[in-house]
Design a protein around this motif. Structure first.
Motif, mmCIF file in Angstrom:
data_model
loop_
_atom_site.group_PDB
_atom_site.id
_atom_site.type_symbol
_atom_site.label_atom_id
_atom_site.label_comp_id
_atom_site.label_asym_id
_atom_site.label_seq_id
_atom_site.Cartn_x
_atom_site.Cartn_y
_atom_site.Cartn_z
ATOM 1 N N ARG A 1 0.832 -1.207 0.000
ATOM 2 C CA ARG A 1 0.000 0.000 0.000
ATOM 3 C C ARG A 1 0.866 1.257 0.000
ATOM 4 O O ARG A 1 0.585 2.198 -0.744
ATOM 5 N N ILE A 2 1.902 1.250 0.836
ATOM 6 C CA ILE A 2 2.825 2.389 0.876
ATOM 7 C C ILE A 2 3.441 2.609 -0.510
ATOM 8 O O ILE A 2 3.534 3.735 -1.004
ATOM 9 N N LEU A 3 3.826 1.492 -1.154
ATOM 10 C CA LEU A 3 4.424 1.580 -2.490
ATOM 11 C C LEU A 3 3.411 2.157 -3.487
ATOM 12 O O LEU A 3 3.767 2.983 -4.337
ATOM 13 N N SER A 4 2.155 1.737 -3.378
ATOM 14 C CA SER A 4 1.107 2.254 -4.283
ATOM 15 C C SER A 4 0.972 3.762 -4.127
ATOM 16 O O SER A 4 0.901 4.491 -5.128
ATOM 17 N N ILE A 5 0.948 4.231 -2.882
ATOM 18 C CA ILE A 5 0.783 5.667 -2.644
ATOM 19 C C ILE A 5 2.012 6.426 -3.144
ATOM 20 O O ILE A 5 1.901 7.499 -3.741
ATOM 21 N N TYR A 6 3.194 5.832 -2.935
ATOM 22 C CA TYR A 6 4.431 6.428 -3.449
ATOM 23 C C TYR A 6 4.335 6.600 -4.973
ATOM 24 O O TYR A 6 4.671 7.654 -5.515
ATOM 25 N N LEU A 7 3.853 5.552 -5.658
ATOM 26 C CA LEU A 7 3.771 5.600 -7.124
ATOM 27 C C LEU A 7 2.732 6.630 -7.594
ATOM 28 O O LEU A 7 2.921 7.282 -8.617
ATOM 29 N N ILE A 8 1.665 6.787 -6.830
ATOM 30 C CA ILE A 8 0.673 7.816 -7.167
ATOM 31 C C ILE A 8 1.318 9.200 -7.060
ATOM 32 O O ILE A 8 1.131 10.055 -7.925
ATOM 33 N N GLY A 9 2.118 9.386 -5.993
ATOM 34 C CA GLY A 9 2.863 10.644 -5.853
ATOM 35 C C GLY A 9 3.807 10.857 -7.020
ATOM 36 O O GLY A 9 3.933 11.971 -7.527
ATOM 37 N N LEU A 10 4.422 9.768 -7.467
ATOM 38 C CA LEU A 10 5.354 9.857 -8.602
ATOM 39 C C LEU A 10 4.626 10.283 -9.882
ATOM 40 O O LEU A 10 5.120 11.135 -10.623
ATOM 41 N N VAL A 11 3.455 9.706 -10.125
ATOM 42 C CA VAL A 11 2.659 10.091 -11.309
ATOM 43 C C VAL A 11 2.342 11.586 -11.241
ATOM 44 O O VAL A 11 2.495 12.320 -12.227
ATOM 45 N N PHE A 12 1.935 12.041 -10.053
ATOM 46 C CA PHE A 12 1.639 13.469 -9.858
ATOM 47 C C PHE A 12 2.896 14.306 -10.113
ATOM 48 O O PHE A 12 2.859 15.300 -10.837
ATOM 49 N N GLY A 13 4.015 13.877 -9.520
ATOM 50 C CA GLY A 13 5.270 14.633 -9.645
ATOM 51 C C GLY A 13 5.752 14.731 -11.084
ATOM 52 O O GLY A 13 6.196 15.798 -11.527
ATOM 53 N N ILE A 14 5.656 13.620 -11.824
ATOM 54 C CA ILE A 14 6.053 13.647 -13.240
ATOM 55 C C ILE A 14 5.118 14.581 -14.004
ATOM 56 O O ILE A 14 5.552 15.402 -14.813
#
Lengths: 152, 144
Positions: free
Chosen positions: A5-18
């Motif tokens: 779950r933590i990894l999923s949220i991290y990846l969502i942040g990454l999509v936003f950041g990109i």
């Protein structure tokens, strides 16, 4: 909260950041030029907001009818509906700061990853402003609470 | 002032990713993706769990420029056309405004607009007007 779950949220942040850095929202020159209609106008940011709002509009309509989010018991949507002076005045003040600095919080947080000193300085000032405003809000509450409850 | 190139396709692609991230956060955590709320909550987390997801989201955001670097071979452009004191003053004012206004460009301008929230539509109009007015005053009244 498990690792997946933590990894999923991290990846969502990454999509936003990109998204933020590709769009130009992390670049103050581009943001300020968008608002410079009578100077060196760069209309690019219309496409950022258009794209983001359209996708989120459709996405929310697919997601919100679900009984609950994947990781939580319920959806936590903002519930306030009043159009008060705090909302309008606060937003107006935000615009003044955004027009001076060219960074908004959503642009600056991903930009922290560049390690640029300007972004760090802006974020420090942003945090100082948030703390100051929270202090004022707490002070206003202590001032207004006795009068608000005295009639009860 | 620094001139910037018109980048409709990149900006649209970036916007689509921002909207996608907002959708994914609603799908998984059931929350709006507002940078102000995420940051404010990180400073005063309700629980360890609350701190955990906010920190993970913020770490992901800050990895954005590194992913950009990995593909493009350079960091994304960050051009600051103002002095450091102005940057600090602007940052402080942004912090005060978003706290009283309960949100910023991502929370009101994207997520709130997508929910057709009346508050967010009014907030977005409010800050768009004052941002444009401020840029006009800074560049064309004082800037000359």
């Amino acid at each position: 909260m498990n690792v997946l779950r933590i990894l999923s949220i991290y990846l969502i942040g990454l999509v936003f950041g990109i998204g933020i850095v590709i769009s130009g929202m992390a670049n103050p020159a581009k943001v300020l030029n968008f608002f410079d209609f009578f100077g060196i106008w760069d209309p690019s940011l219309i496409f950022v907001m258009g794209g983001a709002v359209t996708v989120a509009f459709v996405g929310y309509r697919l997601v919100l009818p679900r009984p609950r989010p994947l990781f939580e018991g319920r959806f936590q949507l903002p519930t306030a509906t009043r159009l008060d002076a705090k909302l309008i005045g606060g937003s107006a003040v935000f615009g003044i700061g955004w027009g001076i600095a060219g960074f908004c919080p959503g642009g600056a947080l991903p930009a922290l990853g560049t390690g640029r000193v300007e972004v760090i300085l802006f974020t420090a000032a942003l945090l100082a402003g948030i703390f100051a405003a929270k202090g004022i809000q707490a002070w206003l509450r202590t001032r207004t609470t006795p009068t608000a409850t005295s009639g009860a | 002032m620094i001139e910037t190139a018109f980048t409709p396709f990149q900006s649209l692609a970036g916007g689509v990713l921002i909207g996608l991230a907002a959708t994914l956060l609603m799908w998984t955590l059931g929350r709006v993706m507002g940078a102000t709320g995420i940051l404010a909550g990180l400073l005063a987390p309700a629980s360890l769990y609350d701190f955990g997801w906010r920190a993970a989201l913020l770490a992901g955001m800050a990895t954005g420029p590194i992913a950009y670097f990995a593909v493009m071979g350079e960091m994304p452009p960050i051009e600051v056309p103002i002095s450091t004191p102005m940057l600090l003053i602007g940052g402080f004012i942004v912090g005060v405004g978003v706290t009283f206004g309960s949100g910023c460009t991502s929370g009101h301008g994207v997520c709130g607009m997508a929910r057709l929230s009346k508050r967010s539509i009014v907030a977005t109009l409010s800050f768009m007007v004052t941002t444009a007015a401020t840029v006009y005053v800074v560049r064309h009244v004082f800037g000359g």
